[in-house]
Design a protein around this motif. Structure first.
Motif, short mmCIF file in Angstrom:
data_model
loop_
_atom_site.label_atom_id
_atom_site.label_comp_id
_atom_site.label_asym_id
_atom_site.label_seq_id
_atom_site.Cartn_x
_atom_site.Cartn_y
_atom_site.Cartn_z
N GLY A 239 0.47 48.79 8.32
CA GLY A 239 1.09 47.79 8.04
C GLY A 239 0.09 46.62 7.83
N ALA A 240 0.11 46.24 6.55
CA ALA A 240 -0.83 44.65 6.36
C ALA A 240 -0.22 43.48 6.12
N GLY A 241 0.86 43.23 6.86
CA GLY A 241 1.34 41.89 6.65
C GLY A 241 0.79 41.22 7.95
N GLN A 242 1.66 40.10 8.05
CA GLN A 242 1.07 39.05 9.11
C GLN A 242 1.06 39.86 10.18
N ALA A 243 1.69 40.68 10.75
CA ALA A 243 1.62 41.35 12.03
C ALA A 243 0.32 42.58 12.11
N GLY A 244 0.21 43.02 10.98
CA GLY A 244 -0.92 44.04 11.01
C GLY A 244 -2.32 43.26 11.07
N SER B 48 0.87 33.87 2.68
CA SER B 48 1.97 33.31 3.62
C SER B 48 3.21 33.65 2.97
N LYS B 49 3.96 34.66 3.84
CA LYS B 49 5.32 35.04 3.17
C LYS B 49 6.33 33.92 2.95
N PRO B 50 6.41 32.92 4.10
CA PRO B 50 7.34 31.89 3.85
C PRO B 50 7.17 31.04 2.79
N ALA B 51 5.86 30.97 2.08
CA ALA B 51 5.56 30.12 0.99
C ALA B 51 6.28 30.80 -0.23
N LEU B 52 6.96 32.05 -0.12
CA LEU B 52 7.41 32.53 -1.62
C LEU B 52 8.55 31.87 -2.12
N TYR C 290 2.42 50.99 20.15
CA TYR C 290 3.01 49.62 20.22
C TYR C 290 3.76 49.52 18.95
N ALA C 291 4.69 48.39 18.99
CA ALA C 291 5.07 47.72 17.69
C ALA C 291 5.41 46.42 17.97
N LEU C 292 5.24 45.51 16.72
CA LEU C 292 5.39 44.11 16.73
C LEU C 292 5.96 43.68 15.31
N GLY C 293 6.30 42.42 15.29
CA GLY C 293 6.79 41.80 14.12
C GLY C 293 8.43 42.14 13.93
N ASP C 294 8.66 42.21 12.63
CA ASP C 294 9.93 42.72 12.20
C ASP C 294 10.54 43.94 12.42
N CYS C 295 9.61 44.89 12.85
CA CYS C 295 10.16 46.25 13.07
C CYS C 295 10.35 46.28 14.25
N ILE D 224 4.84 36.47 16.04
CA ILE D 224 4.05 37.65 15.94
C ILE D 224 2.55 37.33 16.54
N HIS D 225 1.91 36.31 16.42
CA HIS D 225 0.60 36.03 16.93
C HIS D 225 0.47 36.18 18.48
N ARG D 226 1.61 35.93 19.01
CA ARG D 226 1.38 35.93 20.76
C ARG D 226 1.53 37.55 20.98
#
Length: 462
Positions: free
Chosen positions: A100-105, A133-137, A382-387, A401-403
């Motif tokens: 995954g290459a979004g914010q989390a990856g 930045s996804k929220p900018a969409l 490990y897993a993080l973010g929306d999944c 996500i960053h933490r």
């Protein structure tokens, strides 16, 4: 899209301290001191501390106090960053693999380098890895930002900066946790540690009718660009007649309301439909929800509550491939049939868990992880973010996500940083009535245009 009227003077670049980058913990946008924020009057080279105190995030509107510095990645030799589609992943890599290459990856890759990890990192993504930045969409239309200008950095550039091998346009198809390997469409990757940052996919309602496939869903940059191409094409076609674009949005949650406000600012006549009695009903009480409904109405957004959706058809003699014909009944029982130039389905997302589920990892609403270490039911994964699902809760905002990435990097390097759950903060980016939803209430920022005074009101959250 200027947010402040003050022109900050560029700071003298210091040879002792490189220009830095600052992260908005509310929406994930990055303030790069080297680039500044010209649209807000902040010149390139301006240090974050030199920005005027009334400056706000250009995407979500929070203040400087909601930004934190991003630690630079340690300088290191650039690793192999394959660019050829014919490249096949080596079977001898035993480092960290990120899916995954979004914010989390990307946050995980950066956190690993910041923590001193100098082993191989491979990042597998079905997209090209573009950083944005996804929220900018959901706000770029009103801010005058072209869809193509949303990209902050190419995946190849960031991969080179971090010493990451980027496997772009590549699907992870199987996970063998017993043998520590990921099978992809470009070969097999072996790992010591695997990080699942697969995010979430847009939820789709099971509607009948030939027009259902014409309804757009927006959950990433590529999908947004396709939607905007259709919207802009409709606006261009209708310009000579003077008729606005008739836009259907199904779902009056956070994303639906933000897009409704944003696209109305581009001149669209928006119909916002939901089974709920008021917008954002799961997060706002009736008073706040009705205020938001009325504020959207003042922008030209018509909200129809309590709807039951019927089939989605294709208008007779449709001029393009995006127009739809929708049948529905309103709360009062009135049945309606209307044609729209295009439609958007914004009914939430669901965690992307298919790879983990096939591998036998614990999966419920999301990929179940330990609340402190973010390890899955397999200690090497490990897993993080929306999944990721933590104590029954799915990831739903950018801030954790960053933490989470720092926690995973600490687990891998031995510099433990246990993850701490915090109450989420929802910033609703509707300029007609900006809202901040916290666990202790809702902040409504309204402007008295007659006196040009800003008032802040707080109401109880639902």
């Amino acid at each position: 899209m200027s947010l402040v009227n003050k022109q900050a003077s560029p700071a003298e670049p210091s040879t002792a301290q490189a220009l830095g980058r600052w992260l908005c913990e509310a929406c994930g946008v990055i303030y790069d001191e080297a680039r500044g924020d010209p649209d807000s009057g902040i010149a390139p080279g301006t240090r974050f501390e030199d920005i005027p105190e009334d400056w706000t995030c250009p995407v979500c509107g929070v203040g400087k106090s909601d930004f934190r510095p991003l630690a630079p990645a340690p300088a290191q030799a650039t690793r192999d960053v394959p660019r050829s589609p014919a490249h096949r992943a080596s079977t001898d890599d035993h480092g960290v693999v990120i899916v995954g290459a979004g914010q989390a990856g990307w946050s995980t890759a950066r956190a690993l380098r910041s923590a001193g990890f100098d082993g191989p990192i491979s990042l597998v993504t079905a997209c090209d890895g573009t950083v944005y930045s996804k929220p900018a969409l959901s706000v770029c239309g009103g801010k005058g930002i072209a869809p193509d200008a949303l990209a902050q950095q190419s995946g190849a550039e960031l991969a080179g900066e971090l010493g990451v091998r980027l496997l772009a346009q590549t699907f992870a198809i199987e996970l063998d946790v017993a043998r520590r390997r990921v099978m992809t469409t470009r070969g097999t990757l072996r790992y010591r540690h695997l990080v699942l940052a697969s995010g979430a996919r847009a939820r789709r309602l099971n509607l009948e009718g030939a027009g259902t496939t014409r309804l757009f869903s927006v959950n990433d940059l590529q999908a947004y660009q396709a939607f905007r191409r259709a919207f802009d094409a409709a606006a261009t076609r209708l310009a000579s007649s003077g008729r606005p674009v008739r836009l259907l949005i199904i779902g009056a949650g956070l994303v639906g309301c933000e897009f409704a406000n944003d696209l109305a600012s581009l001149g669209a006549r928006v119909s916002l439909l939901d089974a709920a009695a008021w917008p954002l009903q799961t997060r706002l009480d009736r008073d706040c929800g009705e205020r938001l409904r009325d504020a959207l109405a003042n922008q030209g957004v018509w909200f129809d509550p309590g709807v039951r959706l019927g089939p989605v058809g294709i208008p007779a003699g449709a001029a393009d491939a995006a127009s739809v014909l929708l049948e529905w009944s309103s709360a009062c029982g009135t049945r309606q049939t209307r044609a729209f130039d295009l439609g958007l389905m914004a009914v939430g997302v669901q965690a992307e868990t298919r790879l983990a589920q096939r591998a036998g990892l614990a999966v419920e609403k999301g990929i179940v992880v330990d609340a402190r270490s973010l390890a899955t039911s397999n200690p090497d994964v490990y897993a993080l973010g929306d999944c990721a699902e933590i104590d029954g809760h799915l990831g739903c905002t950018i801030e954790p996500i960053h933490r989470q990435a720092s926690t995973i990097a600490g687990e891998i390097t031995g510099a433990l940083q246990p993850f701490e759950m915090r109450s989420p903060v929802w910033v609703v980016k509707t300029p007609c009535l900006p809202l901040t939803i916290r666990s202790d209430g809702v902040t409504l920022a309204s402007v008295d245009r007659a006196s040009e005074r800003s008032e802040v009101q707080t109401a109880d959250a639902a």
